[in-house]
Design a protein around this motif. Structure first.
Motif, PDB file in Angstrom:
ATOM      1  N   VAL A  88       0.961  -1.239   0.060  1.00 44.62           N
ATOM      2  CA  VAL A  88       0.147  -0.054   0.003  1.00 44.62           C
ATOM      3  C   VAL A  88       0.969   1.206   0.195  1.00 44.62           C
ATOM      4  N   GLN A  89       0.282   2.353  -0.558  1.00 40.87           N
ATOM      5  CA  GLN A  89       1.033   3.453  -0.436  1.00 40.87           C
ATOM      6  C   GLN A  89       1.104   4.403   0.832  1.00 40.87           C
ATOM      7  N   PRO A  90       1.829   5.017   1.097  1.00 41.55           N
ATOM      8  CA  PRO A  90       2.020   5.910   2.269  1.00 41.55           C
ATOM      9  C   PRO A  90       0.666   6.758   2.330  1.00 41.55           C
ATOM     10  N   GLY A  91      -0.055   6.595   3.410  1.00 39.24           N
ATOM     11  CA  GLY A  91      -1.475   7.363   3.635  1.00 39.24           C
ATOM     12  C   GLY A  91      -2.517   6.584   3.293  1.00 39.24           C
ATOM     13  N   GLY A  92      -2.190   5.427   2.631  1.00 37.36           N
ATOM     14  CA  GLY A  92      -3.360   4.451   2.535  1.00 37.36           C
ATOM     15  C   GLY A  92      -3.849   3.448   3.501  1.00 37.36           C
ATOM     16  N   SER A  93      -4.731   2.681   3.323  1.00 44.61           N
ATOM     17  CA  SER A  93      -5.284   1.801   4.393  1.00 44.61           C
ATOM     18  C   SER A  93      -5.222   0.367   4.222  1.00 44.61           C
ATOM     19  N   LEU A  94      -5.307  -0.468   5.173  1.00 42.47           N
ATOM     20  CA  LEU A  94      -5.595  -1.827   5.004  1.00 42.47           C
ATOM     21  C   LEU A  94      -6.330  -2.310   6.129  1.00 42.47           C
ATOM     22  N   ALA A 132     -18.760 -13.896  17.655  1.00 43.68           N
ATOM     23  CA  ALA A 132     -19.647 -14.925  16.974  1.00 43.68           C
ATOM     24  C   ALA A 132     -18.560 -15.559  15.743  1.00 43.68           C
ATOM     25  N   LYS A 133     -17.897 -14.913  15.297  1.00 45.30           N
ATOM     26  CA  LYS A 133     -17.002 -15.467  14.092  1.00 45.30           C
ATOM     27  C   LYS A 133     -15.480 -15.923  14.500  1.00 45.30           C
ATOM     28  N   ASP A 134     -15.426 -15.561  16.038  1.00 48.19           N
ATOM     29  CA  ASP A 134     -13.913 -15.785  16.575  1.00 48.19           C
ATOM     30  C   ASP A 134     -12.927 -15.149  15.623  1.00 48.19           C
ATOM     31  N   ARG A 135     -13.125 -13.888  15.102  1.00 48.69           N
ATOM     32  CA  ARG A 135     -12.238 -13.330  14.446  1.00 48.69           C
ATOM     33  C   ARG A 135     -12.009 -11.803  15.121  1.00 48.69           C
ATOM     34  N   ALA A 136     -10.924 -11.510  14.721  1.00 51.70           N
ATOM     35  CA  ALA A 136     -10.402  -9.899  15.171  1.00 51.70           C
ATOM     36  C   ALA A 136      -9.734  -9.183  13.813  1.00 51.70           C
ATOM     37  N   TYR A 137     -10.051  -8.000  13.821  1.00 50.25           N
ATOM     38  CA  TYR A 137      -9.684  -7.146  12.585  1.00 50.25           C
ATOM     39  C   TYR A 137      -8.759  -5.974  13.343  1.00 50.25           C
ATOM     40  N   LEU A 138      -7.915  -5.408  12.182  1.00 52.21           N
ATOM     41  CA  LEU A 138      -7.245  -4.346  12.503  1.00 52.21           C
ATOM     42  C   LEU A 138      -7.214  -3.484  11.358  1.00 52.21           C
ATOM     43  N   GLN A 139      -7.985  -2.456  11.531  1.00 57.55           N
ATOM     44  CA  GLN A 139      -8.125  -1.426  10.466  1.00 57.55           C
ATOM     45  C   GLN A 139      -6.915  -0.457  10.671  1.00 57.55           C
ATOM     46  N   MET A 140      -6.207  -0.364   9.596  1.00 54.42           N
ATOM     47  CA  MET A 140      -5.098   0.460   9.734  1.00 54.42           C
ATOM     48  C   MET A 140      -5.100   1.580   8.526  1.00 54.42           C
ATOM     49  N   ASN A 141      -5.144   2.905   9.079  1.00 52.76           N
ATOM     50  CA  ASN A 141      -5.389   4.054   8.263  1.00 52.76           C
ATOM     51  C   ASN A 141      -4.188   4.794   8.443  1.00 52.76           C
ATOM     52  N   ASN A 142      -3.798   5.888   7.414  1.00 56.04           N
ATOM     53  CA  ASN A 142      -2.924   6.497   7.265  1.00 56.04           C
ATOM     54  C   ASN A 142      -1.465   5.952   7.344  1.00 56.04           C
ATOM     55  N   LEU A 143      -1.604   4.931   6.685  1.00 53.69           N
ATOM     56  CA  LEU A 143      -0.208   3.899   6.621  1.00 53.69           C
ATOM     57  C   LEU A 143       1.156   4.726   6.387  1.00 53.69           C
ATOM     58  N   LYS A 144       2.159   4.472   7.222  1.00 50.08           N
ATOM     59  CA  LYS A 144       3.483   5.146   7.048  1.00 50.08           C
ATOM     60  C   LYS A 144       4.450   4.098   6.755  1.00 50.08           C
ATOM     61  N   PRO A 145       5.530   4.410   5.858  1.00 57.95           N
ATOM     62  CA  PRO A 145       6.673   3.494   5.723  1.00 57.95           C
ATOM     63  C   PRO A 145       7.109   2.513   6.927  1.00 57.95           C
ATOM     64  N   ASP A 146       7.106   3.248   7.958  1.00 58.74           N
ATOM     65  CA  ASP A 146       7.584   2.579   9.469  1.00 58.74           C
ATOM     66  C   ASP A 146       6.652   1.558   9.692  1.00 58.74           C
ATOM     67  N   ASP A 147       5.231   1.519   9.291  1.00 62.91           N
ATOM     68  CA  ASP A 147       4.502   0.543   9.645  1.00 62.91           C
ATOM     69  C   ASP A 147       4.716  -0.822   8.841  1.00 62.91           C
ATOM     70  N   THR A 148       5.918  -0.832   8.015  1.00 64.49           N
ATOM     71  CA  THR A 148       5.994  -1.875   7.197  1.00 64.49           C
ATOM     72  C   THR A 148       6.793  -3.041   8.022  1.00 64.49           C
ATOM     73  N   ALA A 149       6.004  -4.255   8.090  1.00 63.75           N
ATOM     74  CA  ALA A 149       6.415  -5.328   8.955  1.00 63.75           C
ATOM     75  C   ALA A 149       5.511  -6.534   8.817  1.00 63.75           C
ATOM     76  N   THR A 150       5.788  -7.453   9.333  1.00 64.60           N
ATOM     77  CA  THR A 150       4.996  -8.695   9.403  1.00 64.60           C
ATOM     78  C   THR A 150       4.237  -8.725  10.619  1.00 64.60           C
ATOM     79  N   TYR A 151       2.763  -8.869  10.603  1.00 58.74           N
ATOM     80  CA  TYR A 151       1.966  -8.530  11.403  1.00 58.74           C
ATOM     81  C   TYR A 151       1.423  -9.944  11.868  1.00 58.74           C
ATOM     82  N   TYR A 152       1.337 -10.268  13.156  1.00 58.02           N
ATOM     83  CA  TYR A 152       1.176 -11.479  13.730  1.00 58.02           C
ATOM     84  C   TYR A 152      -0.274 -11.441  14.784  1.00 58.02           C
ATOM     85  N   CYS A 153      -0.955 -12.448  14.508  1.00 60.07           N
ATOM     86  CA  CYS A 153      -2.149 -12.461  15.498  1.00 60.07           C
ATOM     87  C   CYS A 153      -1.773 -13.372  16.832  1.00 60.07           C
TER      88      CYS A 153
END
Length: 119
Positions: free
Chosen positions: A11-17, A72-93
């Motif tokens: 994703v580009q800087p400033g984007g969301s995932l 109910a679905k045994d799920r967690a979410y992470l909404q990430m907005n205004n992403l920055k290059p420093d957010d680059t990483a492998t994300y683990y649950c």
């Protein structure tokens, strides 16, 4: 339990995932669900936690990331907005799981999903 993380990508800087973590398999209950991340050459760090008593965030993501949960679905979410290059990483649950009514909580990790923030 198996924890399946998904939603990473480029994703580009400033984007969301939006990341998703789904718990499947046999278990009695899940306590807190958490997102951690690890960038190359750095230690794994806590990004966000959601539990019965609320949510908590790492200082670097406060105001930009939001953790939520669908019990109910045994799920967690992470909404990430205004992403920055420093957010680059492998994300683990990470989930704290009970396998029986009288058992203690066990830490269970999922596989990571890679987030790359770059123009």
């Amino acid at each position: 339990v198996q924890l399946q993380a998904s939603g990473g990508g480029l994703v580009q800087p400033g984007g969301s995932l939006r990341l998703s973590c789904e718990a499947t398999g046999m278990f009695f209950s899940i306590g807190s669900m958490n997102w951690y991340r690890q960038a190359p050459g750095k230690q794994r760090e806590l990004v966000a936690t959601i539990a019965d008593d609320g949510t908590n965030y790492g200082d670097s993501v406060k105001g930009r990331f939001t953790i939520s949960r669908d019990n109910a679905k045994d799920r967690a979410y992470l909404q990430m907005n205004n992403l920055k290059p420093d957010d680059t990483a492998t994300y683990y649950c990470l989930a704290y799981v009970r396998y029986g009514a009288g058992s203690h909580y066990t830490r269970e990790w999922g596989q990571g999903t890679l987030v790359t923030v770059s123009s």
